[in-house]
Design a protein around this motif. Structure first.
Motif, PDB file in Angstrom:
ATOM      1  N   ALA A   1       7.965  -7.456  -3.417  1.00  0.00           N
ATOM      2  CA  ALA A   1       6.633  -7.744  -3.917  1.00  0.00           C
ATOM      3  C   ALA A   1       6.180  -6.691  -4.908  1.00  0.00           C
ATOM      4  CB  ALA A   1       5.642  -7.809  -2.742  1.00  0.00           C
ATOM      5  N   THR A   2       5.527  -7.158  -5.925  1.00  0.00           N
ATOM      6  CA  THR A   2       4.985  -6.233  -6.897  1.00  0.00           C
ATOM      7  C   THR A   2       3.487  -6.403  -6.996  1.00  0.00           C
ATOM      8  OG1 THR A   2       5.497  -7.818  -8.662  1.00  0.00           O
ATOM      9  CG2 THR A   2       7.095  -6.054  -8.228  1.00  0.00           C
ATOM     10  N   GLY A   3       3.021  -7.581  -7.414  1.00  0.00           N
ATOM     11  CA  GLY A   3       1.590  -7.807  -7.528  1.00  0.00           C
ATOM     12  C   GLY A   3       0.976  -6.889  -8.548  1.00  0.00           C
ATOM     13  N   ARG A   4      -0.353  -6.766  -8.446  1.00  0.00           N
ATOM     14  CA  ARG A   4      -1.054  -5.886  -9.370  1.00  0.00           C
ATOM     15  C   ARG A   4      -0.847  -4.450  -8.989  1.00  0.00           C
ATOM     16  NH1 ARG A   4      -6.949  -7.606  -8.590  1.00  0.00           N
ATOM     17  NH2 ARG A   4      -6.164  -7.662  -6.481  1.00  0.00           N
ATOM     18  N   ASP A   5      -0.765  -3.597  -9.945  1.00  0.00           N
ATOM     19  CA  ASP A   5      -0.657  -2.166  -9.662  1.00  0.00           C
ATOM     20  C   ASP A   5      -1.983  -1.669  -9.125  1.00  0.00           C
ATOM     21  OD1 ASP A   5       1.017   0.394 -10.179  1.00  0.00           O
ATOM     22  OD2 ASP A   5      -1.011   0.858 -10.838  1.00  0.00           O
ATOM     23  N   GLY A   6      -1.883  -0.703  -8.230  1.00  0.00           N
ATOM     24  CA  GLY A   6      -3.098  -0.199  -7.596  1.00  0.00           C
ATOM     25  C   GLY A   6      -4.105   0.339  -8.578  1.00  0.00           C
TER      26      GLY A   6
ATOM     27  N   LEU B   1       0.831  -1.206   0.000  1.00  0.00           N
ATOM     28  CA  LEU B   1       0.000   0.000   0.000  1.00  0.00           C
ATOM     29  C   LEU B   1       0.864   1.254   0.000  1.00  0.00           C
ATOM     30  CD1 LEU B   1      -2.830   1.236   0.188  1.00  0.00           C
ATOM     31  CD2 LEU B   1      -2.671   1.054   2.680  1.00  0.00           C
ATOM     32  N   ILE B   2       1.963   1.244   0.735  1.00  0.00           N
ATOM     33  CA  ILE B   2       2.841   2.415   0.790  1.00  0.00           C
ATOM     34  C   ILE B   2       3.445   2.708  -0.579  1.00  0.00           C
ATOM     35  CG2 ILE B   2       5.032   3.265   1.732  1.00  0.00           C
ATOM     36  CD1 ILE B   2       4.294   1.744   4.333  1.00  0.00           C
ATOM     37  N   ARG B   3       3.814   1.653  -1.327  1.00  0.00           N
ATOM     38  CA  ARG B   3       4.461   1.841  -2.625  1.00  0.00           C
ATOM     39  C   ARG B   3       3.493   2.153  -3.757  1.00  0.00           C
ATOM     40  NH1 ARG B   3       6.926  -3.004  -1.240  1.00  0.00           N
ATOM     41  NH2 ARG B   3       5.656  -4.024  -2.802  1.00  0.00           N
ATOM     42  N   ALA B   4       2.225   1.782  -3.601  1.00  0.00           N
ATOM     43  CA  ALA B   4       1.276   1.848  -4.703  1.00  0.00           C
ATOM     44  C   ALA B   4       0.983   3.291  -5.112  1.00  0.00           C
ATOM     45  CB  ALA B   4      -0.025   1.152  -4.314  1.00  0.00           C
ATOM     46  N   ARG B   5       0.630   3.465  -6.384  1.00  0.00           N
ATOM     47  CA  ARG B   5       0.281   4.787  -6.893  1.00  0.00           C
ATOM     48  C   ARG B   5      -1.161   5.157  -6.566  1.00  0.00           C
ATOM     49  NH1 ARG B   5       2.450   3.956 -12.972  1.00  0.00           N
ATOM     50  NH2 ARG B   5       0.902   2.309 -12.717  1.00  0.00           N
ATOM     51  N   GLU B   6      -2.082   4.190  -6.659  1.00  0.00           N
ATOM     52  CA  GLU B   6      -3.497   4.450  -6.372  1.00  0.00           C
ATOM     53  C   GLU B   6      -3.828   3.900  -4.985  1.00  0.00           C
ATOM     54  OE1 GLU B   6      -5.396   6.254  -8.028  1.00  0.00           O
ATOM     55  OE2 GLU B   6      -4.451   6.428  -9.990  1.00  0.00           O
ATOM     56  N   ARG B   7      -3.257   4.509  -3.952  1.00  0.00           N
ATOM     57  CA  ARG B   7      -3.433   3.986  -2.606  1.00  0.00           C
ATOM     58  C   ARG B   7      -4.887   4.024  -2.146  1.00  0.00           C
ATOM     59  NH1 ARG B   7       1.601   6.563  -1.894  1.00  0.00           N
ATOM     60  NH2 ARG B   7       0.581   8.504  -1.313  1.00  0.00           N
ATOM     61  N   GLY B   8      -5.615   5.025  -2.571  1.00  0.00           N
ATOM     62  CA  GLY B   8      -6.992   5.142  -2.109  1.00  0.00           C
ATOM     63  C   GLY B   8      -7.849   3.960  -2.511  1.00  0.00           C
ATOM     64  N   LEU B   9      -7.714   3.511  -3.754  1.00  0.00           N
ATOM     65  CA  LEU B   9      -8.518   2.393  -4.219  1.00  0.00           C
ATOM     66  C   LEU B   9      -8.126   1.091  -3.529  1.00  0.00           C
ATOM     67  CD1 LEU B   9      -8.736   3.172  -8.035  1.00  0.00           C
ATOM     68  CD2 LEU B   9     -10.532   3.378  -6.327  1.00  0.00           C
TER      69      LEU B   9
ATOM     70  N   LYS C   1      -5.057 -10.861   1.057  1.00  0.00           N
ATOM     71  CA  LYS C   1      -3.755 -11.049   0.434  1.00  0.00           C
ATOM     72  C   LYS C   1      -3.822 -10.784  -1.069  1.00  0.00           C
ATOM     73  CE  LYS C   1      -2.177 -14.286   3.955  1.00  0.00           C
ATOM     74  NZ  LYS C   1      -1.742 -15.649   4.285  1.00  0.00           N
ATOM     75  N   ARG C   2      -4.896 -11.229  -1.693  1.00  0.00           N
ATOM     76  CA  ARG C   2      -5.022 -10.999  -3.137  1.00  0.00           C
ATOM     77  C   ARG C   2      -5.225  -9.526  -3.447  1.00  0.00           C
ATOM     78  NH1 ARG C   2      -3.236 -10.982  -7.349  1.00  0.00           N
ATOM     79  NH2 ARG C   2      -4.291 -11.466  -9.286  1.00  0.00           N
ATOM     80  N   ALA C   3      -6.056  -8.838  -2.663  1.00  0.00           N
ATOM     81  CA  ALA C   3      -6.342  -7.434  -2.930  1.00  0.00           C
ATOM     82  C   ALA C   3      -5.163  -6.536  -2.640  1.00  0.00           C
ATOM     83  CB  ALA C   3      -7.554  -6.975  -2.115  1.00  0.00           C
ATOM     84  N   SER C   4      -4.214  -7.024  -1.841  1.00  0.00           N
ATOM     85  CA  SER C   4      -3.026  -6.228  -1.522  1.00  0.00           C
ATOM     86  C   SER C   4      -1.807  -6.701  -2.301  1.00  0.00           C
ATOM     87  CB  SER C   4      -2.751  -6.266  -0.016  1.00  0.00           C
ATOM     88  OG  SER C   4      -2.639  -7.593   0.455  1.00  0.00           O
ATOM     89  N   GLY C   5      -2.037  -7.258  -3.493  1.00  0.00           N
ATOM     90  CA  GLY C   5      -0.952  -7.541  -4.424  1.00  0.00           C
ATOM     91  C   GLY C   5      -0.379  -8.927  -4.372  1.00  0.00           C
ATOM     92  N   GLY C   6      -0.886  -9.789  -3.512  1.00  0.00           N
ATOM     93  CA  GLY C   6      -0.324 -11.126  -3.384  1.00  0.00           C
ATOM     94  C   GLY C   6      -1.001 -12.126  -4.290  1.00  0.00           C
ATOM     95  N   PRO C   7      -0.476 -13.351  -4.308  1.00  0.00           N
ATOM     96  CA  PRO C   7      -1.085 -14.412  -5.106  1.00  0.00           C
ATOM     97  C   PRO C   7      -2.359 -14.921  -4.451  1.00  0.00           C
ATOM     98  CG  PRO C   7       0.729 -15.293  -3.839  1.00  0.00           C
ATOM     99  CD  PRO C   7       0.739 -13.811  -3.597  1.00  0.00           C
ATOM    100  N   LEU C   8      -3.162 -15.624  -5.214  1.00  0.00           N
ATOM    101  CA  LEU C   8      -4.358 -16.263  -4.679  1.00  0.00           C
ATOM    102  C   LEU C   8      -3.929 -17.571  -4.029  1.00  0.00           C
ATOM    103  CD1 LEU C   8      -7.451 -16.051  -4.479  1.00  0.00           C
ATOM    104  CD2 LEU C   8      -7.586 -17.375  -6.587  1.00  0.00           C
TER     105      LEU C   8
END
Length: 418
Positions: free
Chosen positions: A409-414, A269-277, A332-339
């Motif tokens: 960790a990268t995961g999906r971009d915000g 969340l700290i690294r993400a560009r769209e933190r609000g979403l 975990k999935r919504a915060s960029g992790g795997p399912l």
């Protein structure tokens, strides 16, 4: 709007320690919600009925939403300012009134509950709008939108409080739906349209830590219910094993959220560009499942130790832990992790376990199924999921792969969320 706000700067600094630090007045505010969670859990401990279960779930969602809405505002407001501290003290008083009414919120104290809740919501939102008005008018307009939505649901909360019987429940459910729909609708308001995404940019570190603290509050309720139940029972092997089962289950729930998920999600969340979403999905909606799971598990632990309400204890043990596992999986999935399918499989096993209990009882009688044994069986499932989670973490770390573990960790971009 620019001339109608506070003249003092009440907004958190955008950088440095003060931008994300959780302050003592926020922790002081949380004390009210320790009481609120206890009040909610004891509705079902005192009355095992379908209606009491509905009331417990609904009121748990109300308490969570009142708290998390305040956390959103606190991510922007500077609690070191006197006016903001005054706001938190006022919100504490309103929250204490609301919490005191929870046991009889569908009875004689319905009006106290509803008026306290609506006043808390509107005071917080209008204050934040005024705090933004001088320096960030776009954010101020956003809180005007939020106030309109909360006023709309507030009408239903108050009307429901003065409505008879079933009408009260249905009207309050409609009010709760409006409250929960607001962020997903980006608080669309006639004449003001929807909130721009740039008004949702919160402090990732602050939001993550605050939500984690509320999970701790809920887990603390499980400890309290187990401890209180044990202290009121004769000291014998059954009560000791029941107490240990409840404590072990709470520890395993703590591991599932805090061992890897919380830290990695915070960093994401700290690294993400769209933190609000991301904060809206992963730190606002999904934690409601975690809180529900923990509160219902706390009730189940209390019932197991009390050696009463056999099928309520068994049903709550299985379903509460299943809900908690699903909440962790979604988090975990919504915060960029795997399912992580171990969580889904664990939830499915718990559902099957409950079905197996029903079949065994039908074949051999209720005495063939004991809540204490089921409590340890549920703990075994949680333990296996914890082990699977740890193994998956080590595989990702060992292979150098990016993922939810926080080590690159990268995961999906915000920007893909929402």
């Amino acid at each position: 709007m620019q001339r109608s706000g506070f003249t003092h700067d009440l907004i958190r600094p955008s950088s440095g320690e003060g931008s994300s630090r959780v302050t003592y007045v926020e922790l002081f505010f949380d004390l009210v919600f320790v009481f609120a969670v206890t009040q909610v859990s004891h509705i079902l401990i005192d009355d095992q009925s379908d209606l009491a279960l509905v009331h417990t779930i609904m009121l748990a969602l109300v308490v969570w939403w009142a708290w998390v809405d305040t956390t959103w505002a606190a991510s922007w407001l500077n609690p070191e300012r006197g006016l903001v501290r005054g706001l938190f003290i006022a919100l504490m008083a309103l929250g204490l009134l609301m919490s005191s009414a929870i046991p009889d919120s569908f009875g004689d104290r319905a009006a106290l509950f509803a008026i306290s809740l609506v006043t808390l919501n509107l005071v917080r939102s209008l204050f934040t709008a005024l705090a933004f008005a001088e320096r960030q008018p776009g954010h101020a307009v956003n809180f005007v939108r939020i106030s309109v939505w909360q006023a709309s649901s507030g009408v239903l909360w108050i009307v429901g409080a003065f409505s008879p019987g079933t009408w009260q429940l249905w009207i309050w459910l409609a009010a709760l739906v409006i409250d929960y729909l607001g962020p997903r609708a980006r608080f669309w308001t006639p004449g003001l349209r929807s909130s721009p995404l740039n008004t949702w940019d919160v402090s990732g570190g602050h939001m993550s830590e605050r939500v984690s603290l509320f999970v701790i509050i809920a887990l603390g309720e499980s400890i309290v219910d187990s401890g209180m139940g044990f202290s009121q029972r004769p000291l014998n092997p059954f009560s000791a094993w029941a107490f240990l089962a409840g404590f072990a289950g709470t520890v395993l729930m703590w591991f599932l959220y805090f061992n890897h998920a919380q830290r990695a999600a915070s960093e994401y969340l700290i690294r993400a560009r769209e933190r609000g979403l991301i904060a809206q999905v992963a730190f606002t909606y999904i934690p409601a499942l975690l809180i529900l799971g923990v509160i219902l598990a706390a009730v189940a632990n209390g019932l197991v130790i009390a050696a009463g309400a056999r099928w309520w204890a068994i049903g709550l043990l299985c379903t509460a832990s299943a809900v908690y596992l699903l909440g962790n999986m979604f988090f975990k999935r919504a915060s960029g992790g795997p399912l992580l399918f171990a969580h889904l499989i664990g939830a499915a096993v718990l559902v099957v376990l409950f079905g197996g209990c029903v079949l065994v009882a039908a074949a051999y009688g209720d005495d063939a199924v004991t809540p204490l044994v089921i409590s340890w069986a549920v703990n075994a499932v949680l333990l296996l999921v914890v082990i699977a989670d740890e193994m998956a973490f080590r595989r990702r770390s060992g292979s150098g792969a990016t993922g939810h573990d926080g080590s690159g960790a990268t995961g999906r971009d915000g920007s893909e969320l929402g």
